[in-house]
Design a protein around this motif. Structure first.
Motif: not given
Length: 100
Positions: A60, A81, A87-88, A95, A99
């Motif tokens: 991140f 985040f 977003l966990t 994710i 990402y």
């Protein structure tokens, strides 16, 4: 991949389970076992056990550096985040899709 099937490697020496993020066919046309696929399985095991993965903080952080700036005020954030909001670490599908 079949629902509920999660291929994994069991490291008996290190006492850990490594999730093998590999695609398995739902209905293979031949016997899908190690004996029939030794070279492919051997390569896959090396890749799964030796792959160096980044941690979420680094991942991140790279996205922040590439796309914007970190902010302290949640109201100014385009994305959050955190362990308990936004977003966990438990949002693995999102994710992976957005990402990685």
């Amino acid at each position: 991949m079949c629902a509920g099937i999660r291929p994994a490697v069991f490291d008996l020496v290190g006492r850990e389970v490594v999730w093998a993020d590999v695609a398995l066919s739902k209905h293979p046309r031949f016997a899908n076992n190690v004996r029939n696929n030794l070279s492919g399985v051997s390569g896959m095991l090396r890749a799964v056990t030796q792959l160096r993965k980044t941690d979420l903080h680094t991942l991140f952080g790279l996205h922040v550096r590439a796309r914007g700036e970190a902010v302290d005020d949640l109201d100014r954030a385009d994305a959050v985040f955190a362990v308990d909001r936004g977003l966990t670490p438990f949002d693995l599908d999102r994710i992976a899709a957005d990402y990685l």
